[in-house]
Design an enzyme around this catalytic site. Structure first.
Site, mmCIF file in Angstrom:
data_model
loop_
_atom_site.group_PDB
_atom_site.id
_atom_site.type_symbol
_atom_site.label_atom_id
_atom_site.label_comp_id
_atom_site.label_asym_id
_atom_site.label_seq_id
_atom_site.Cartn_x
_atom_site.Cartn_y
_atom_site.Cartn_z
ATOM 1 N N LYS A 47 49.731 44.106 41.139
ATOM 2 C CA LYS A 47 50.098 44.218 39.722
ATOM 3 C C LYS A 47 49.527 45.477 39.072
ATOM 4 O O LYS A 47 50.202 46.116 38.258
ATOM 5 C CB LYS A 47 49.639 42.975 38.954
ATOM 6 C CG LYS A 47 48.145 42.868 38.735
ATOM 7 C CD LYS A 47 47.784 41.712 37.837
ATOM 8 C CE LYS A 47 46.283 41.654 37.615
ATOM 9 N NZ LYS A 47 45.750 42.846 36.936
ATOM 10 N N THR A 48 48.293 45.851 39.408
ATOM 11 C CA THR A 48 47.688 47.030 38.783
ATOM 12 C C THR A 48 48.464 48.289 39.156
ATOM 13 O O THR A 48 48.697 49.172 38.323
ATOM 14 C CB THR A 48 46.219 47.172 39.216
ATOM 15 O OG1 THR A 48 45.515 45.972 38.850
ATOM 16 C CG2 THR A 48 45.561 48.358 38.543
ATOM 17 N N ASP A 234 48.055 44.506 30.405
ATOM 18 C CA ASP A 234 47.601 43.905 31.662
ATOM 19 C C ASP A 234 47.004 42.527 31.379
ATOM 20 O O ASP A 234 46.524 42.260 30.269
ATOM 21 C CB ASP A 234 46.550 44.808 32.305
ATOM 22 C CG ASP A 234 46.283 44.447 33.762
ATOM 23 O OD1 ASP A 234 47.056 43.642 34.331
ATOM 24 O OD2 ASP A 234 45.309 44.972 34.337
ATOM 25 N N GLU A 235 47.018 41.641 32.372
ATOM 26 C CA GLU A 235 46.424 40.296 32.282
ATOM 27 C C GLU A 235 46.918 39.561 31.029
ATOM 28 O O GLU A 235 46.126 38.976 30.278
ATOM 29 C CB GLU A 235 44.890 40.381 32.265
ATOM 30 C CG GLU A 235 44.282 41.085 33.461
ATOM 31 C CD GLU A 235 44.292 40.256 34.732
ATOM 32 O OE1 GLU A 235 44.924 39.172 34.744
ATOM 33 O OE2 GLU A 235 43.674 40.684 35.721
ATOM 34 N N GLN A 265 47.216 32.020 36.962
ATOM 35 C CA GLN A 265 45.804 32.418 36.971
ATOM 36 C C GLN A 265 45.208 32.429 35.565
ATOM 37 O O GLN A 265 44.222 33.124 35.308
ATOM 38 C CB GLN A 265 45.647 33.797 37.619
ATOM 39 C CG GLN A 265 46.015 33.815 39.095
ATOM 40 C CD GLN A 265 45.642 35.131 39.765
ATOM 41 O OE1 GLN A 265 44.468 35.435 39.998
ATOM 42 N NE2 GLN A 265 46.648 35.922 40.076
ATOM 43 N N ARG A 611 41.491 33.879 46.695
ATOM 44 C CA ARG A 611 40.470 34.918 46.888
ATOM 45 C C ARG A 611 40.305 35.233 48.372
ATOM 46 O O ARG A 611 39.727 36.252 48.734
ATOM 47 C CB ARG A 611 39.104 34.480 46.336
ATOM 48 C CG ARG A 611 38.996 34.178 44.855
ATOM 49 C CD ARG A 611 39.598 35.230 43.992
ATOM 50 N NE ARG A 611 40.993 34.928 43.695
ATOM 51 C CZ ARG A 611 41.872 35.808 43.229
ATOM 52 N NH1 ARG A 611 41.524 37.056 43.053
ATOM 53 N NH2 ARG A 611 43.114 35.449 42.952
#
Length: 748
Positions: A47-48, A234-235, A265, A611
């Site tokens: 995503k980044t 973002d986020e 998330q 993770r």
């Protein structure tokens, strides 16, 4: 072609740098036309990179200049890294861009328009300590008892209201709590007025004042709406209401907003984050495009399958299915241990086995639901000589409330411990202030005596004010009483008495901040830890040795942290501990939040699993000590929701003998998790062959009936009162009525 466009960085094939290596979905997101765009980016899907490349694409295509872009990240570090990456992609500076956190944007706006909310451009920003001091003044000015209505509790309320974008007059009646008998809204107003007088604001004001400016001054809002031709966030799943309102207002002119996030998330509701922001995106921005990034570049197929199957049980989500072109890898292993101590011991042994097989300790993590769970792992790892670090917080014995409690116990065991005396003589507040302490210190140095001995003298003279003498005398009487109990009470019982009678536990019970309950849980865990010691001095010596056991910060270390702290990180091997009902999902969260809280707990489980890159192990304990009492626990409902094709479990064999250890089949009893050798375990783990432990009895294993007499190794003999699947409700002869899993009992 524009000459400037020809000079843009490209790869060997002539591809523009910001488009190199993108998969089809990523490219679709980066090159999407202007308009509202929601990029649903699953864990590990890049995503980044997509957000950075889209920002670069706006600049490269000429759809927006640097000064016309409003880009939000959730950390200043992320903003710096994004700016550097964009500059490398396009080969020029992005100076003038509004790029940073929401609070950084708020400061920039407020410095330019401070007078519109009654401030000077030179306003100061208060930190938490300054906020608390100011709120204490407000509470005192209202003639309220600060011990009953603590400033920290009021601060939590004010922060929540600011996160929702509410000024004092906008707080709905239904949101006014019983704090200060319903006066919280008036205290909030007084606090805001005091801030204006001081030409100051807090972090919540950086967004709240911006909303005030936009809503009360349409001309200012119109100027910024016209300026920002592209908005990127973002986020997005972690935005609160105030942040959401900023974005919605600024995007009204051009409607060109790109939000990247993952509703699966969203785990920070306790910080004010509202998952509804991302779920309502299509309603808030009509005509929105949605691009799903589902190709995962981090984890193996089995890990992704387990995570996707689990999160599919949530109803409030957009929906996506993670996949990978990589190997399926090892299934997610589920291990049931006898108790929490065995859990810590077994995980430690598994980590040692992986280390001997060549895995770096820095690529291994132990993730827990609650901070108090780290103690068992810390102590076990210290005993094993296994280097570790607690990420996102201090080690257990270094936490404020633990240090305070231990200071009480140190002073009981050693009355001349001046450091312990100073730490807790006015904690909780007893009216023994700094001036009185200075008098104590001066006289103690002059007489070469301890502070406590000096205090005994001063309570009989007039050097201290009468109220201080009275408070100090009561404290000394308490210490004398606790010392008489040293020989009578076990350390655990003495610690409970000291923490209760001192008012220290009550102080945190009255504290209404977000971390108060966690501190109480840590204190309960501390009390539990004293059960292992016969004397208080033995415990204090143990603590001293544990806190001295430091390691080189540059050395290879296992990471131990909470699930919340692990978001955004990744490890080759992840151990997810304590998957039991009540602990995870957390019972208190479910009581307060119902179905919404359950879905957030499930999202937290999803974050934990994703993770892991190569292997993921989930453990639960059949018995856990809670408040010093053994409790039979039930496996988490989340274990039932893991798809069977992606997990590996070991069923109990009725033929297993209790005097043998099995590799591949565990025995009955508390040693059920041990293996023939650690070497065999390591080899089997790396080859993907090892099954670890049970989740449920094997099909066809022994069936119990109501009324049958049974034996349980912790609770002894009892009679079955009710049966619900593999759960038995048993009336034990000595332990009372408890629910247990049938695989942990035997016929009497």
């Amino acid at each position: 072609m524009d000459p400037a466009h020809r000079r843009l960085p490209r790869d060997a094939e002539g591809e523009l740098a910001h488009l190199c290596g993108l998969n089809p979905e990523q490219r679709a997101a980066v090159t999407a036309p202007d308009g509202p765009l929601l990029v649903l980016a699953g864990a590990g899907t890049g995503k980044t990179r997509v957000l950075t490349a889209r920002l670069a694409h706006f600049l490269v295509s000429g759809r927006a200049r640097a000064g016309e872009i409003f880009a939000v990240t959730f950390t200043n570090k992320a903003a710096r890294e994004m700016a550097e990456r964009v500059e490398r992609m396009i080969g020029r500076s992005v100076e003038g861009m509004w790029l940073g956190t929401f609070h950084a944007m708020g400061v920039r706006l407020l410095r330019a328009h401070a007078e519109l909310v009654g401030l000077e451009p030179t306003f100061t920003i208060l930190d938490t300590d300054d906020q608390l001091r100011l709120l204490k003044q407000v509470i005192q000015a209202a003639d309220l008892d600060e011990r009953r209505w603590p400033a920290r509790a009021l601060l939590a309320l004010v922060e929540r209201w600011k996160d929702k974008g509410w000024t004092p007059e906008a707080v709905p009646e239904c949101e006014v709590s019983d704090f200060a008998m319903g006066e919280a809204r008036a205290l909030y107003a007084a606090y805001q007025e005091r801030l204006r007088v001081l030409n100051a604001c807090d972090f919540g004001d950086l967004l709240l004042h911006g909303l005030e400016i936009f809503n009360r001054h349409p001309d200012v809002l119109a100027r910024y709406q016209e300026r920002f031709r592209a908005i990127l966030v973002d986020e997005y799943q972690d935005t609160n209401v105030a942040q959401y309102l900023w974005l919605k207002l600024l995007a009204q002119r051009h409607g060109n907003i790109t939000c990247v996030g993952d509703d699966d998330q969203s785990i920070y509701s306790w910080r004010g984050a509202d998952v509804g922001n991302i779920l309502r995106f299509e309603q808030d921005f009509p005509g929105a495009r949605i691009v799903r990034l589902e190709r995962n570049y981090r984890s193996t197929g089995h890990i992704l399958g387990a995570a996707t199957g689990l999160i599919a049980h949530n109803r409030a989500r957009h929906g996506k299915t993670l996949w990978t072109e990589g190997a399926m890898g090892e299934p997610v292993r589920v291990a049931g241990l006898w108790d929490d101590e065995e859990e810590a011991r077994w995980i430690g042994e598994e980590i040692e086995a992986l280390q001997r097989a060549g895995e770096r300790l820095s690529s291994i993590a132990v993730l827990v639901r609650a901070g108090f769970q780290t103690r068992a792992f810390e102590e076990r790892f210290i005993q094993m000589g296994l280097p570790y670090r607690v990420v996102g917080g201090p080690r257990f014995y270094e936490r404020q409330e633990i240090r305070d409690a231990i200071a009480y116990l140190r002073l009981v065991a050693s009355p001349d411990d001046d450091l312990a005396f100073e730490r807790i003589v006015n904690l909780p507040r007893r009216g023994i202030g700094e001036t009185s302490l200075r008098t104590l210190r001066t006289l103690a140095r002059r007489r070469e005596a301890s502070l406590l001995r000096t205090a005994r003298e001063l309570v009989r003279t007039d050097e201290l004010p009468a109220r201080t003498r009275s408070a100090l005398s009561r404290f000394l009487d308490q210490l004398d009483h606790w010392r008489t109990l040293l020989a009578e009470k076990r350390p655990r019982d003495l610690a409970e008495i000291v923490l209760e009678e001192s008012g220290y536990v009550e102080m945190w019970q009255n504290e209404r901040s977000a971390d108060a309950q966690g501190r109480l849980d840590n204190l309960k865990e501390l009390v539990k830890s004293l059960e292992e010691f016969d004397t208080l001095p033995a415990f204090l010596e143990h603590v001293a040795l544990v806190t001295e056991a430091t390691t080189d910060p540059e050395a290879e270390m296992v990471s131990v942290m909470t699930l919340h702290g692990a978001k955004g990180l990744e490890f080759d091997s992840v151990f997810l501990a304590g998957w039991e009902e009540g602990l995870f999902p957390n019972a208190r969260a479910l009581e307060e939040g119902g179905e919404r809280a359950l879905e957030e707990e499930r999202r937290l489980a999803y974050v934990g699993i994703t993770r892991a890159k190569k292997r993921c192990v989930v453990t639960f304990a059949a018995n856990r000590r809670v408040y010093g009492q053994w409790t039979s626990t039930l496996p988490s409902r989340f274990l039932e929701e893991l798809p069977r094709e992606h997990i590996e479990v070991l069923h109990r064999s009725p033929a297993a003998r209790p005097d043998r250890e099995y590799f591949g089949e565990p025995e009955y009893g508390p040693r059920a998790s041990r293996f023939r050798s650690r070497r065999a375990t390591a080899n089997a783990l790396l080859e993907g062959k090892a099954e670890i432990l049970l989740v449920r009895p094997a099909p066809g294993s022994r069936k119990f009936r109501v009324g049958e007499r049974i034996f349980h190794e912790k609770f002894g003999y009892g009679r079955i009162e009710a049966i619900d699947g593999d759960k038995l409700e048993i009336a034990f002869d000595k332990a009372g009525r408890k629910k247990v899993v049938d695989s942990f009992v035997e016929p009497a």
